[in-house]
Write an enzyme that holds these catalytic residues in place. Structure first.
Site, PDB file in Angstrom:
ATOM      1  N   HIS A   3       0.816  -1.221   0.000  1.00 20.42           N
ATOM      2  CA  HIS A   3       0.000   0.000   0.000  1.00 20.42           C
ATOM      3  C   HIS A   3       0.847   1.267   0.000  1.00 20.42           C
ATOM      4  O   HIS A   3       0.330   2.347  -0.255  1.00 20.42           O
ATOM      5  CB  HIS A   3      -0.923   0.010   1.231  1.00 20.42           C
ATOM      6  CG  HIS A   3      -2.038  -0.983   1.109  1.00 20.42           C
ATOM      7  ND1 HIS A   3      -3.333  -0.628   0.800  1.00 20.42           N
ATOM      8  CD2 HIS A   3      -2.060  -2.328   1.238  1.00 20.42           C
ATOM      9  CE1 HIS A   3      -4.098  -1.699   0.753  1.00 20.42           C
ATOM     10  NE2 HIS A   3      -3.341  -2.753   1.012  1.00 20.42           N
ATOM     11  N   ASP A  20       3.566   9.375  -1.021  1.00 17.08           N
ATOM     12  CA  ASP A  20       2.373   8.638  -0.598  1.00 17.08           C
ATOM     13  C   ASP A  20       2.144   7.484  -1.573  1.00 17.08           C
ATOM     14  O   ASP A  20       2.326   7.675  -2.781  1.00 17.08           O
ATOM     15  CB  ASP A  20       1.149   9.573  -0.643  1.00 17.08           C
ATOM     16  CG  ASP A  20       0.181   9.315   0.498  1.00 17.08           C
ATOM     17  OD1 ASP A  20       0.094   8.148   0.937  1.00 17.08           O
ATOM     18  OD2 ASP A  20      -0.482  10.255   0.938  1.00 17.08           O
TER      19      ASP A  20
END
Ligand code: ADQ
Length: 479
Positions: free
Chosen positions: A160, A368
């Protein structure tokens, strides 16, 4: 279709809408086939006298046709596996922050122990044709431990968070071991093409992996498929949430309260990867360079507390409180405060109304994996009068969301310029950009993500039993 087994650090009841994150993402697939979801219970049991790590207790709970099984961790394992190797080594390094890593020698051993514990507890619960999907950086070696115990099921892994370039990965203590364990998966998924490329360079340069004609990677006598599967949100569910009584009330309240102002919004976990101090500085620069925003532009910044027991997080909490306080002190008026800084988690159902009432969404992480707030902001807008997304080029989402105003969050001046451009953007341009962005997040929503990953995994050839013997032979290197 075979049963789905999800393994992640924490589990959540998929029937509860507040669960958010993975629970929402996987809910539909889990309900379809029935599923087992395995992870840490969140409970820490004190280490027995003498400091010997204890054996975690299992808890089983039914949530519709999903069985949630969790295991407790002893204090020593929790500290080394969760606080230590996962959040004090892997999280900063994978976010390109070598300077924030705490490379204590004992962490890796705790990380191995917990992955071993997960494998031992999970194995007896598995059926031969289960498809196993492991999530995130806490559990990279899990497949290797399962294979060593004889598991031949299809196992996929999804990262992720970002995948950094090889020389950054090389800073991780025992990175060669970590990389080797990736080859016990059948499929490894990343958030973006950039991450996939970094992975490709990494395994070729550090493991001399061979790229097969079909694009798979071969090393350590094993073959691995890798791909980019950008995670999405449930766009329809988000729109429904915006349309509930509470969603509409929130929107109307915010519109009324800020009717004479231009509202900007940021929603993040308070994490150093999210670029929050840089964002606040860019907002200050906006007020200095474009004084027409004085008495008007108001930033609501929600930063939910996160991992407060890790040192680097206490520093950013203090920095944010100081920066926001200074801006309000320097620029605020009796009837206008430039920043409303909220250091709490806001109920999920309030987010769509808040996003929709905002003219600008600020999503400016320094790094991110994806960033779902960017997608939620787009999903919540009124297509007839949409707000504008200012997005960091270092968020995985930037690969898909090209019609946002892309910024380099380290460049405070240019970010301020982009925010001004967003505040001044004519309606036609806002609509055109929003239409393109909305189409993109609908095409690749969370259901697309889940189905595409699982279909790719299930189409792979099942692992031949002899692979097991290979795994068993390398066992001494893994313990
Ligand atoms: P996070 O870093 O937690 O997760 P992000 O994608 O920013 O991820 O947000 C996750 C969810 O939390 C969103 O649904 C958001 O609305 C909610 N949220 C965030 N801050 C909140 C707040 N202050 N109050 C209420 N809700 C809040 C990791 C990776 C990301 C990746 C996700 C999914 O770091 O890069 O996008 O996983 O793969």
């Amino acid at each position: 279709m075979s049963r789905l087994v999800i393994v992640s650090n924490r589990v959540a009841d998929p029937r509860k809408p507040a669960a958010g994150g993975l629970a929402v993402a996987l809910g539909e697939s889990m309900k379809k086939t029935g599923a087992l979801w395995f992870g840490w219970s969140g409970k820490i049991v004190e280490t027995a006298a003498g400091g010997v790590p204890g054996e975690g207790e299992l808890h089983t709970q039914k949530a519709g046709n999903v069985t949630l099984v969790t295991v407790d961790l002893c204090r020593q394992d929790h500290d080394a596996y969760y606080l230590g190797y996962s959040n004090d080594v892997l999280w900063p390094v994978f976010h390109y922050r070598l300077d924030l890593g705490n490379y204590e020698p004992g962490f890796a051993a705790g990380y191995r122990r917990v992955n071993e514990l997960f494998a031992r507890k999970l194995l007896p619960l598995l059926k031969p044709d289960d498809t196993i999907w492991v999530h995130d950086y806490h559990l990279i070696p899990l497949a290797a431990r399962l294979r060593a115990l004889g598991c031949t099921n299809r196992i996929g892994f999804f990262l992720h968070i970002p995948m950094p370039p090889p020389l950054i990965m090389a800073a991780i203590p025992q990175q060669d071991w970590l990389m080797r364990t990736l080859f016990d998966y059948d499929l490894v998924g990343f958030q973006s093409e950039a991450d996939l490329l970094n992975f490709s360079h990494y395994v070729q340069s550090e493991a001399q992996a061979e790229v097969l004609p079909d694009g798979r990677y071969r090393a350590f006598n094993r073959t691995l498929q890798a791909g980019a599967f950008p995670i999405g949100i449930d766009v329809d569910e988000f729109a429904r949430m915006a349309d509930t009584r509470e969603g509409r009330q929130m929107f109307q309240r915010m519109r009324k309260e800020y009717s004479r102002r231009q509202l900007l919004v940021g929603v993040d976990r308070l994490d150093y990867s999210k670029g929050l101090p840089q964002r606040i500085r860019a907002f200050r620069e906006l007020l200095v360079r474009y004084p027409e925003n004085l008495n008007s532009a108001t930033l609501i910044q929600i930063a939910s507390p996160s991992r407060e027991d890790v040192d680097a997080y206490a520093d950013i909490r203090d920095e944010m409180a100081n920066l926001c306080g200074a801006i309000n002190g320097d620029f605020g008026e009796l009837d206008w405060m430039p920043i409303r800084y909220i250091h709490r988690t806001v109920a999920r159902k309030r987010l769509p109304g808040l996003y929709r009432a905002s003219r600008v969404g600020l999503v400016t992480p320094l790094r991110d994996g994806m960033n779902l707030v960017a997608k939620e902001f787009i999903a919540a807008q009124d297509p007839a009068d949409p707000g504008v997304l200012v997005l960091s080029r270092f968020a995985g989402a930037a690969e898909q969301l090209k019609e946002a105003l892309l910024v380099n969050p380290y460049d405070i001046e240019r970010t301020a310029q982009a925010i001004q451009q967003a505040l001044q953007m004519p309606l036609d341009e806002r609509r055109n950009r929003h239409q393109a962005l909305l189409r993109r997040i609908k095409e690749q929503d969370v259901h697309w993500w889940c189905e595409t990953f699982l279909a790719t995994l299930q189409n792979l050839e099942p692992r031949a039993p002899q692979c097991n013997r290979v795994a068993c032979r390398v066992k001494p290197m893994l313990v």
